[in-house]
Scaffold this motif. Structure first.
Motif, PDB file in Angstrom:
ATOM      1  N   PRO A  35       0.819  -1.224   0.000  1.00 23.46           N
ATOM      2  CA  PRO A  35       0.000   0.000   0.000  1.00 23.46           C
ATOM      3  C   PRO A  35       0.847   1.265   0.000  1.00 23.46           C
ATOM      4  N   ASP A  36       2.006   1.225   0.679  1.00 23.82           N
ATOM      5  CA  ASP A  36       2.877   2.395   0.725  1.00 23.82           C
ATOM      6  C   ASP A  36       3.596   2.608  -0.608  1.00 23.82           C
ATOM      7  N   LEU A  37       3.953   1.533  -1.281  1.00 21.93           N
ATOM      8  CA  LEU A  37       4.542   1.660  -2.617  1.00 21.93           C
ATOM      9  C   LEU A  37       3.561   2.313  -3.585  1.00 21.93           C
ATOM     10  N   GLU A  38       2.303   1.919  -3.487  1.00 24.97           N
ATOM     11  CA  GLU A  38       1.277   2.527  -4.338  1.00 24.97           C
ATOM     12  C   GLU A  38       1.154   4.021  -4.053  1.00 24.97           C
ATOM     13  N   ALA A  39       1.202   4.387  -2.756  1.00 24.09           N
ATOM     14  CA  ALA A  39       1.099   5.796  -2.391  1.00 24.09           C
ATOM     15  C   ALA A  39       2.286   6.586  -2.925  1.00 24.09           C
ATOM     16  N   VAL A  40       3.482   6.006  -2.850  1.00 29.44           N
ATOM     17  CA  VAL A  40       4.674   6.693  -3.342  1.00 29.44           C
ATOM     18  C   VAL A  40       4.569   6.940  -4.839  1.00 29.44           C
ATOM     19  N   GLU A  41       4.179   5.939  -5.596  1.00 26.52           N
ATOM     20  CA  GLU A  41       4.049   6.100  -7.050  1.00 26.52           C
ATOM     21  C   GLU A  41       3.063   7.201  -7.400  1.00 26.52           C
ATOM     22  N   LEU A  42       1.926   7.194  -6.725  1.00 27.46           N
ATOM     23  CA  LEU A  42       0.892   8.179  -7.034  1.00 27.46           C
ATOM     24  C   LEU A  42       1.306   9.580  -6.622  1.00 27.46           C
ATOM     25  N   LEU A  43       1.818   9.733  -5.398  1.00 24.88           N
ATOM     26  CA  LEU A  43       2.134  11.061  -4.891  1.00 24.88           C
ATOM     27  C   LEU A  43       3.345  11.655  -5.604  1.00 24.88           C
ATOM     28  N   TYR A  44       4.375  10.841  -5.865  1.00 26.86           N
ATOM     29  CA  TYR A  44       5.550  11.356  -6.567  1.00 26.86           C
ATOM     30  C   TYR A  44       5.168  11.865  -7.957  1.00 26.86           C
ATOM     31  N   THR A  45       4.379  11.077  -8.670  1.00 23.82           N
ATOM     32  CA  THR A  45       3.968  11.489 -10.011  1.00 23.82           C
ATOM     33  C   THR A  45       3.192  12.793  -9.965  1.00 23.82           C
ATOM     34  N   SER A  46       2.289  12.914  -8.997  1.00 23.76           N
ATOM     35  CA  SER A  46       1.476  14.118  -8.892  1.00 23.76           C
ATOM     36  C   SER A  46       2.325  15.337  -8.539  1.00 23.76           C
ATOM     37  N   LEU A  47       3.215  15.188  -7.556  1.00 19.67           N
ATOM     38  CA  LEU A  47       4.055  16.318  -7.163  1.00 19.67           C
ATOM     39  C   LEU A  47       5.002  16.729  -8.282  1.00 19.67           C
ATOM     40  N   LEU A  48       5.480  15.759  -9.060  1.00 20.96           N
ATOM     41  CA  LEU A  48       6.359  16.089 -10.174  1.00 20.96           C
ATOM     42  C   LEU A  48       5.614  16.893 -11.235  1.00 20.96           C
ATOM     43  N   VAL A  49       4.369  16.526 -11.488  1.00 25.27           N
ATOM     44  CA  VAL A  49       3.547  17.292 -12.433  1.00 25.27           C
ATOM     45  C   VAL A  49       3.326  18.704 -11.903  1.00 25.27           C
ATOM     46  N   GLN A  50       2.988  18.813 -10.617  1.00 25.09           N
ATOM     47  CA  GLN A  50       2.775  20.135 -10.025  1.00 25.09           C
ATOM     48  C   GLN A  50       4.049  20.971 -10.075  1.00 25.09           C
ATOM     49  N   ALA A  51       5.208  20.358  -9.781  1.00 27.70           N
ATOM     50  CA  ALA A  51       6.472  21.085  -9.783  1.00 27.70           C
ATOM     51  C   ALA A  51       6.810  21.583 -11.182  1.00 27.70           C
ATOM     52  N   THR A  52       6.620  20.730 -12.181  1.00 29.19           N
ATOM     53  CA  THR A  52       6.937  21.121 -13.556  1.00 29.19           C
ATOM     54  C   THR A  52       6.045  22.274 -14.020  1.00 29.19           C
ATOM     55  N   ALA A  53       4.761  22.182 -13.694  1.00 26.71           N
ATOM     56  CA  ALA A  53       3.842  23.260 -14.068  1.00 26.71           C
ATOM     57  C   ALA A  53       4.217  24.563 -13.378  1.00 26.71           C
ATOM     58  N   ALA A  54       4.545  24.474 -12.085  1.00 28.49           N
ATOM     59  CA  ALA A  54       4.913  25.674 -11.338  1.00 28.49           C
ATOM     60  C   ALA A  54       6.220  26.267 -11.853  1.00 28.49           C
ATOM     61  N   MET A  55       7.171  25.415 -12.210  1.00 29.20           N
ATOM     62  CA  MET A  55       8.450  25.896 -12.723  1.00 29.20           C
ATOM     63  C   MET A  55       8.258  26.613 -14.059  1.00 29.20           C
ATOM     64  N   THR A  56       7.444  26.056 -14.924  1.00 35.09           N
ATOM     65  CA  THR A  56       7.185  26.682 -16.221  1.00 35.09           C
ATOM     66  C   THR A  56       6.546  28.055 -16.044  1.00 35.09           C
ATOM     67  N   LYS A  57       5.600  28.133 -15.129  1.00 31.93           N
ATOM     68  CA  LYS A  57       4.924  29.408 -14.861  1.00 31.93           C
ATOM     69  C   LYS A  57       5.881  30.431 -14.267  1.00 31.93           C
ATOM     70  N   ALA A  58       6.729  29.995 -13.314  1.00 30.76           N
ATOM     71  CA  ALA A  58       7.668  30.911 -12.681  1.00 30.76           C
ATOM     72  C   ALA A  58       8.703  31.418 -13.680  1.00 30.76           C
ATOM     73  N   GLU A  59       9.167  30.536 -14.554  1.00 27.64           N
ATOM     74  CA  GLU A  59      10.160  30.938 -15.542  1.00 27.64           C
ATOM     75  C   GLU A  59       9.563  31.931 -16.535  1.00 27.64           C
ATOM     76  N   ALA A  60       8.303  31.718 -16.900  1.00 27.37           N
ATOM     77  CA  ALA A  60       7.636  32.665 -17.807  1.00 27.37           C
ATOM     78  C   ALA A  60       7.529  34.041 -17.163  1.00 27.37           C
ATOM     79  N   ALA A  61       7.221  34.068 -15.870  1.00 26.83           N
ATOM     80  CA  ALA A  61       7.125  35.357 -15.163  1.00 26.83           C
ATOM     81  C   ALA A  61       8.479  36.046 -15.099  1.00 26.83           C
ATOM     82  N   GLN A  62       9.548  35.266 -14.886  1.00 30.55           N
ATOM     83  CA  GLN A  62      10.880  35.848 -14.861  1.00 30.55           C
ATOM     84  C   GLN A  62      11.241  36.453 -16.225  1.00 30.55           C
ATOM     85  N   ARG A  63      10.911  35.750 -17.287  1.00 31.31           N
ATOM     86  CA  ARG A  63      11.209  36.254 -18.621  1.00 31.31           C
ATOM     87  C   ARG A  63      10.395  37.507 -18.931  1.00 31.31           C
TER      88      ARG A  63
END
Length: 395
Positions: free
Chosen positions: A271-299
């Motif tokens: 059950p914990d392995l399943e949680a890690v797979e799901l949460l890591y994938t979600s946080l990585l998507v959130q991080a990538t989206a936030a990074m793209t937005k922040a970089e656009a604002a900097q530019r």
């Protein structure tokens, strides 16, 4: 008197043990001129796949390394080989467990989708496309076989480890619901909605894990940790590995990164392995989206940002998320009462022992290239906005 080497053997001798394109061309020319060699070529490919299994690889691992090192044509070829080998050895596939089966099902779905959109053939030994000439096809096959032949041995999963007892059936409906909630959280443009969706998903993951742990303890099931491998792809793979390590630790798992092969092995209870797979994938998507937005604002503000901004952003995001998840994990232990605390303590020891058994020698990796202050500040702020929540107190 020795027999004459077959066309396939001569092509392999020419192409598989050298690194040059010229060697591939020589081998491909031999194969292209002999259509009668196709069946043997396909059979030998399945033997390379079986060799990868003996060296500890699983279907998703092989496809991941082929995608990383070669191209889409090779991915289609290796997927077809894996599926053909699995059909021929169906009894072995059933004994390899649900994760292996799930990987094959995903490959089957991807192959069907590719066949419907590009005319790709589904069987190894046949052309990847109706428009592919024999020489090009043979070149691709030999390039793939060269890679498969050189795959190193890696830590086998679920081999020589105690087998998990058959307990309650997996609550697939709950996992489906969790995935749906996280998908909506990643897709919405409204922070408040994302927070509500992610918080609900986190709550369901926590309940699922705790319920499974208590059930195993109450029924005296001989539950034992398992392991899975999660891809950690470039760019900025060190920061991503740190993020995965943080998510793993918060979910009572351990992560060991193999930088050279592009994955981390996560050790923990199912059950914990399943949680890690799901949460890591979600946080990585959130991080990538936030990074793209922040970089656009900097530019937009006239400040040119480069690779150093993105590297620093993800490093800060991973560091801050680690702090938040550590706080959440501490709160989970504090909230536990009665039979839960010794159950979790016993599981922590079992996970640590299994990790030590699988990886007796590990080293610590340090983040490098983190030198952009704006990237660090933006990454830390994004981590504070990310949807992470401690498990709810038990009642």
């Amino acid at each position: 008197m020795s027999s004459t080497p077959s066309t396939v053997e001569r092509a392999f001798e020419a192409a598989l043990y050298a690194d040059s394109d010229a060697a591939l061309d020589t081998g491909a020319s031999l194969l292209a001129s002999d259509p009668a060699s196709d069946a043997e070529l396909a059979r030998r490919g399945e033997e390379f796949i079986e060799g990868a299994w003996r060296r500890g690889w699983q279907p998703a691992d092989v496809v991941r390394i082929v995608r990383r090192e070669l191209d889409d044509t090779h991915v289609r070829l290796v997927s077809a080989l894996i599926l053909d080998e699995s059909r021929r050895n169906e009894r072995n596939e059933q004994a390899r467990g649900p994760r292996w089966t799930a990987q094959l099902e995903e490959l089957t779905a991807e192959a069907a989708e590719a066949a419907g959109t590009s005319g790709t053939s589904g069987a190894s030994g046949r052309k990847a496309s109706p428009r592919t000439d024999r020489f090009s096809y043979a070149t691709a096959v030999l390039g793939l076989y060269r890679l498969l032949l050189r795959l190193p041995s890696i830590e086998p999963l679920d081999v020589d480890a105690p087998k998990r007892a058959a307990g309650a059936p997996k609550d697939s409906r709950m996992l489906t619901r969790i995935r749906a909630l996280l998908a909506k959280a990643e897709a919405t443009g409204f922070p408040e909605e994302a927070e509500a969706l992610s918080a609900k998903a986190q709550e369901l993951m926590a309940r699922h894990s705790i319920d499974e742990a208590l059930l195993a303890a109450r029924t005296h099931a001989k539950d034992a940790p398992g392991a899975c491998r999660i891809g950690v792809d470039p760019p900025y793979e060190t920061a991503k590995a740190v993020l995965l390590d943080a998510v793993s630790g918060a979910n009572r798992c351990r992560a060991v990164w193999n930088e050279a092969l592009g994955f981390s092995t996560v050790v923990g209870f199912e059950p914990d392995l399943e949680a890690v797979e799901l949460l890591y994938t979600s946080l990585l998507v959130q991080a990538t989206a936030a990074m793209t937005k922040a970089e656009a604002a900097q530019r937009a503000g006239g400040r040119k940002r480069t690779k150093s901004f993105r590297q620093s952003f993800l490093a800060a995001y991973a560091h801050r998320i680690g702090d938040r998840l550590a706080e959440a994990a501490e709160g989970q232990v504090t909230a536990g009462e009665g039979e839960l605390l010794p159950v979790l303590a016993a599981r922590d020891v079992a996970v640590a022992d299994e990790t030590e058994r699988m990886f007796p020698a590990t080293v610590t990796t340090r983040l490098r290239g983190v030198n952009d202050a704006a990237g660090w500040e933006e990454g830390a702020a994004a981590a504070d906005r990310a949807q992470v929540r401690a498990r709810p107190p038990l009642r």
